[in-house]
Design a protein around this motif. Structure first.
Motif, PDB file in Angstrom:
ATOM      1  N   ARG A  98      31.272  30.036 -30.174  1.00  0.00           N
ATOM      2  CA  ARG A  98      32.269  29.207 -30.916  1.00  0.00           C
ATOM      3  C   ARG A  98      31.660  27.668 -31.146  1.00  0.00           C
ATOM      4  O   ARG A  98      31.696  26.917 -30.097  1.00  0.00           O
ATOM      5  CB  ARG A  98      33.627  29.042 -30.492  1.00  0.00           C
ATOM      6  N   PRO A  99      31.315  27.255 -32.342  1.00  0.00           N
ATOM      7  CA  PRO A  99      30.804  25.947 -32.496  1.00  0.00           C
ATOM      8  C   PRO A  99      32.203  24.909 -32.156  1.00  0.00           C
ATOM      9  O   PRO A  99      33.310  25.169 -32.379  1.00  0.00           O
ATOM     10  CB  PRO A  99      30.329  25.971 -34.012  1.00  0.00           C
ATOM     11  N   THR A 100      31.536  23.618 -31.572  1.00  0.00           N
ATOM     12  CA  THR A 100      32.595  22.743 -31.479  1.00  0.00           C
ATOM     13  C   THR A 100      33.078  22.044 -32.877  1.00  0.00           C
ATOM     14  O   THR A 100      31.833  21.694 -33.463  1.00  0.00           O
ATOM     15  CB  THR A 100      32.007  21.518 -30.641  1.00  0.00           C
ATOM     16  N   ARG A 101      34.062  21.597 -32.866  1.00  0.00           N
ATOM     17  CA  ARG A 101      34.376  21.080 -34.174  1.00  0.00           C
ATOM     18  C   ARG A 101      34.413  19.336 -34.170  1.00  0.00           C
ATOM     19  O   ARG A 101      34.841  18.818 -33.074  1.00  0.00           O
ATOM     20  CB  ARG A 101      36.067  21.443 -34.402  1.00  0.00           C
ATOM     21  N   VAL A 280      25.990  17.454 -25.083  1.00  0.00           N
ATOM     22  CA  VAL A 280      27.402  17.518 -24.863  1.00  0.00           C
ATOM     23  C   VAL A 280      27.710  18.829 -25.509  1.00  0.00           C
ATOM     24  O   VAL A 280      28.682  19.740 -24.978  1.00  0.00           O
ATOM     25  CB  VAL A 280      28.180  16.326 -25.667  1.00  0.00           C
ATOM     26  N   LEU A 281      27.309  19.090 -26.748  1.00  0.00           N
ATOM     27  CA  LEU A 281      27.719  20.359 -27.402  1.00  0.00           C
ATOM     28  C   LEU A 281      27.099  21.742 -26.781  1.00  0.00           C
ATOM     29  O   LEU A 281      27.823  22.738 -26.604  1.00  0.00           O
ATOM     30  CB  LEU A 281      26.999  20.693 -28.729  1.00  0.00           C
ATOM     31  N   GLU A 282      26.091  21.639 -25.824  1.00  0.00           N
ATOM     32  CA  GLU A 282      25.631  22.516 -24.997  1.00  0.00           C
ATOM     33  C   GLU A 282      26.183  22.521 -23.459  1.00  0.00           C
ATOM     34  O   GLU A 282      25.931  23.140 -22.256  1.00  0.00           O
ATOM     35  CB  GLU A 282      24.272  22.524 -24.827  1.00  0.00           C
ATOM     36  N   HIS A 283      27.186  21.631 -23.245  1.00  0.00           N
ATOM     37  CA  HIS A 283      28.042  21.688 -22.112  1.00  0.00           C
ATOM     38  C   HIS A 283      27.283  21.214 -20.956  1.00  0.00           C
ATOM     39  O   HIS A 283      27.479  21.894 -19.757  1.00  0.00           O
ATOM     40  CB  HIS A 283      29.003  22.905 -21.794  1.00  0.00           C
TER      41      HIS A 283
END
Length: 296
Positions: A98-101, A280-283
């Motif tokens: 699920r991509p981050t918005r 950040v997107l990869e947590h």
């Protein structure tokens, strides 16, 4: 029984488990045992124990093969129960499919925006760019050409409260989870920073805290710098003082004019911002007081 064609070709579901917790023995063993009980296969495992503040950070990438993926809800519930037994625990299980918005904010400079959109189109950043917002109209055609909604929200000292109210409404309208200030040359109010704490990434055209404010590359030229740097950080109410996520640099010398320093700086800004956003997107990024922990 032989698996059906759909089952045999189904991609495994991949997730990231994150945890920030007061340091104590047995935490790693408890998480590994939890994942094993739920049929998870661990692909990556990174930890860091900050002995100065006795806080422990964990990032685990794992997959659930086949119909085991249907048990993710049960795994999340079990993980929440596990965290309840830890002191000061914060964490979650994130679905990598699920991509981050993401909402991107700009002013007139286009280099960071163009670089982020190029990485997005190449699927190098796991995000959906839901809108571009600007206090100027200049970059509207670029956003529209990419099929991205563009919102022009001009601002003056007198209209800042109304502009920020419209900005918050825009974030809610597009359900943006993350806001990227890609050379947005306005200072967010303290109230706005508090409402969006931990959700706003800014790029600063220098190594913080050096060369703040306007015309940083002319300041750098006047000081005869030998390194050009850029800093990506979380935005806070303190101007350019938020927790640093990533920094990048390029060596320069006395022959660089202010214009060449500016050109070099733009490239470094794109590099630092792109890396920070990917982390950040990869947590991979955890807030740790005024600092961050980035698990790679």
């Amino acid at each position: 029984m032989q698996a059906s064609p759909n089952e045999s070709t189904r991609e495994p579901a991949r997730y990231v488990l994150t945890l920030a917790v007061a340091s104590a023995q047995g935490q790693v063993a408890a998480m590994v045992a939890l994942l094993e009980r739920h049929g998870a296969y661990i692909e990556e495992f990174a930890v860091f124990d900050d002995a100065l503040v006795s806080r422990f950070y964990v990032r685990i990438v794992f997959r659930l093969d086949g119909d085991k993926a249907s048990g993710i809800a049960a795994l999340r519930e079990a993980y929440a129960q596990l965290m309840d037994g830890f002191d000061g625990a914060e964490g979650a299980i994130h679905d990598l499919s699920r991509p981050t918005r993401v909402m991107i904010m700009v002013s007139k400079a286009d280099h960071c925006l163009r670089d982020l959109l190029a990485q997005w189109r190449r699927k190098e950043l796991n995000m959906d760019v839901v809108a571009v917002v600007s206090n100027h109209a200049d970059l509207g055609p670029l956003a529209v050409a990419e099929g991205i909604p563009f919102h022009h929200l001009p601002i003056t000292a007198d209209t800042k409260p109304q502009q920020e109210a419209a900005l918050l409404a825009c974030i809610e309208q597009h359900e943006a989870e993350l806001v990227v200030l890609a050379r947005y040359m306005q200072v967010l109010s303290e109230e706005m920073c508090e409402k969006l704490a931990g959700r706003v990434i800014n790029i600063h055209h220098s190594f913080l805290p050096g060369f703040k404010g306007a015309r940083p590359y002319e300041q750098a030229h006047a000081r005869g710098v030998k390194l050009i740097g850029a800093t990506a950080h979380f935005a806070t109410s303190d101007l350019d003082e938020g927790p640093i996520i990533e920094q990048a640099l390029e060596r320069v010398d006395h022959a660089y004019s202010p214009e060449l320093l500016l050109s070099t700086g733009r490239s470094v800004e794109c590099l630092a911002l792109g890396r920070a956003l990917r982390y950040v997107l990869e947590h991979r990024v955890f807030l740790n007081g005024l600092r961050t922990v980035v698990l790679r």
